[in-house]
Motif scaffolding. Sequence first.
Motif, short mmCIF file in Angstrom:
data_model
loop_
_atom_site.label_atom_id
_atom_site.label_comp_id
_atom_site.label_asym_id
_atom_site.label_seq_id
_atom_site.Cartn_x
_atom_site.Cartn_y
_atom_site.Cartn_z
N LYS A 51 33.89 65.13 15.39
CA LYS A 51 33.16 63.92 15.77
C LYS A 51 33.23 63.70 17.27
O LYS A 51 32.25 63.30 17.90
CB LYS A 51 33.76 62.73 15.03
CG LYS A 51 33.07 61.40 15.31
CD LYS A 51 33.72 60.28 14.52
CE LYS A 51 33.05 58.93 14.81
NZ LYS A 51 33.69 57.82 14.04
N GLN A 52 34.39 64.00 17.87
CA GLN A 52 34.56 63.81 19.32
C GLN A 52 33.66 64.76 20.11
O GLN A 52 33.08 64.38 21.13
CB GLN A 52 36.02 64.02 19.71
CG GLN A 52 36.98 62.95 19.23
CD GLN A 52 37.29 63.02 17.74
OE1 GLN A 52 37.09 64.08 17.11
NE2 GLN A 52 37.76 61.94 17.16
N VAL A 53 33.54 66.00 19.63
CA VAL A 53 32.71 66.98 20.33
C VAL A 53 31.24 66.60 20.23
O VAL A 53 30.49 66.68 21.21
CB VAL A 53 32.94 68.40 19.76
CG1 VAL A 53 31.91 69.38 20.32
CG2 VAL A 53 34.35 68.88 20.10
N GLU A 149 50.02 70.60 31.71
CA GLU A 149 49.80 70.50 30.27
C GLU A 149 48.73 69.46 29.96
O GLU A 149 47.84 69.69 29.14
CB GLU A 149 51.12 70.12 29.57
CG GLU A 149 51.03 70.10 28.06
CD GLU A 149 50.79 71.47 27.46
OE1 GLU A 149 50.19 71.53 26.35
OE2 GLU A 149 51.17 72.48 28.08
N GLU A 150 48.81 68.32 30.63
CA GLU A 150 47.80 67.28 30.40
C GLU A 150 46.43 67.72 30.88
O GLU A 150 45.42 67.51 30.20
CB GLU A 150 48.21 65.98 31.11
CG GLU A 150 47.19 64.87 30.89
CD GLU A 150 47.60 63.53 31.49
OE1 GLU A 150 46.79 62.59 31.45
OE2 GLU A 150 48.74 63.44 31.99
N LEU A 151 46.37 68.34 32.06
CA LEU A 151 45.09 68.78 32.60
C LEU A 151 44.49 69.90 31.77
O LEU A 151 43.26 69.97 31.61
CB LEU A 151 45.25 69.22 34.05
CG LEU A 151 45.58 68.12 35.07
CD1 LEU A 151 45.66 68.70 36.47
CD2 LEU A 151 44.52 67.02 35.01
N GLU A 152 45.32 70.76 31.22
CA GLU A 152 44.83 71.83 30.36
C GLU A 152 44.21 71.25 29.09
O GLU A 152 43.17 71.73 28.62
CB GLU A 152 45.98 72.78 30.00
CG GLU A 152 45.59 73.91 29.05
CD GLU A 152 44.51 74.82 29.62
OE1 GLU A 152 43.72 75.37 28.82
OE2 GLU A 152 44.45 74.98 30.85
N THR A 153 44.83 70.23 28.55
CA THR A 153 44.28 69.56 27.36
C THR A 153 42.93 68.92 27.68
O THR A 153 41.95 69.07 26.92
CB THR A 153 45.25 68.47 26.85
OG1 THR A 153 46.49 69.09 26.52
CG2 THR A 153 44.68 67.77 25.63
N GLU A 157 39.23 70.04 26.14
CA GLU A 157 38.33 69.11 25.45
C GLU A 157 36.93 69.16 26.05
O GLU A 157 35.94 69.14 25.31
CB GLU A 157 38.90 67.69 25.54
CG GLU A 157 40.15 67.49 24.69
CD GLU A 157 40.81 66.13 24.93
OE1 GLU A 157 40.42 65.46 25.91
OE2 GLU A 157 41.69 65.76 24.15
N HIS A 158 36.85 69.22 27.37
CA HIS A 158 35.54 69.31 28.01
C HIS A 158 34.84 70.62 27.69
O HIS A 158 33.64 70.65 27.44
CB HIS A 158 35.70 69.15 29.52
CG HIS A 158 35.98 67.74 29.94
ND1 HIS A 158 36.56 67.42 31.15
CD2 HIS A 158 35.79 66.55 29.31
CE1 HIS A 158 36.69 66.11 31.25
NE2 HIS A 158 36.23 65.56 30.14
N HIS A 159 35.61 71.70 27.70
CA HIS A 159 35.00 73.00 27.44
C HIS A 159 34.57 73.16 25.99
O HIS A 159 33.68 73.96 25.69
CB HIS A 159 35.95 74.12 27.86
CG HIS A 159 35.82 74.48 29.31
ND1 HIS A 159 35.28 75.67 29.75
CD2 HIS A 159 36.13 73.79 30.43
CE1 HIS A 159 35.26 75.70 31.06
NE2 HIS A 159 35.78 74.57 31.51
#
Length: 286
Positions: A51-53, A149-153, A157-159
Amino acid sequence: MLVIVGSIVVVVSVLGGYMAMGGKLGVLWQPFEFVIIFGAAAGALVVGSSKQVVGGVVGGISHAMKGSKYHKDDYLELLSMMYAIFKLAKTKGMLALEQHVEKPEESTLFKQFPKFFANKEAVTFFCDYLRMLTLGTDNPHELEALIDEELETKHHEHHEVAHAVQNMADGMPALGIVAAVLGVIKTMGSITEPPEVLGRLIGGALVGTFLGVFLSYGFVGPLANTMKAIFDAEHKYYLCMKAGLLAHLQGYAPAVAIEFARKSLLSHTRPTFYEVEQAVQNVPSA
């Protein structure tokens, strides 16, 4: 804007070339072929995504049309804001940041930088790590690992959104074949019709193959690449904050810390050293 210009070039080049060869645009008007291809592709995206995507795809398309929300002025303001924060911490101690970190929406310091202040996600990100510094975090390697770790998450999500749109593009040529086959089936049901009728039906069926490839490689695929490029570019906004925070934690002076942050930016959005120097001279004291 570039997305719109590029799309116009694609349409004019393909349809203009077709008309220059003597083709008739009326033959290409097959709305139900479009419904089959685009509708099935959109349905497949919904089936294969969270749903988020799906919600992110809608926002991502609008984002791609407008372009990146971060420009040189935004980065110059961000660097000026970090300079003010780091200067306050150096002169008055980390405890002086508590009032700004705990209630950023009431911070008179953050309000001096309206673009950053309006970006609630960025404010939350920056304040979360400032809070850790005020609580006594003093190991830059541990903090760097946590930020990464936060930036990778966030990046993942964006990718996922761009990847979903790319999958949609990859499926369109095959769905174009599906639409063409359905058109052939319809044609076979009219096999007793005169040649001119059969020719029109067969031509309409072949439009399905054309539309599938045209939409995939002319619009949806490039749109996915644009979304990915914008997400990657905007990721630098957070990497800039990361570089400044780590440099400050390692004890560098505010001017040096923001120079670390400045160097992390892409060349076309990176302010010069002298632009930053002039901007921070105009930063009012907290």
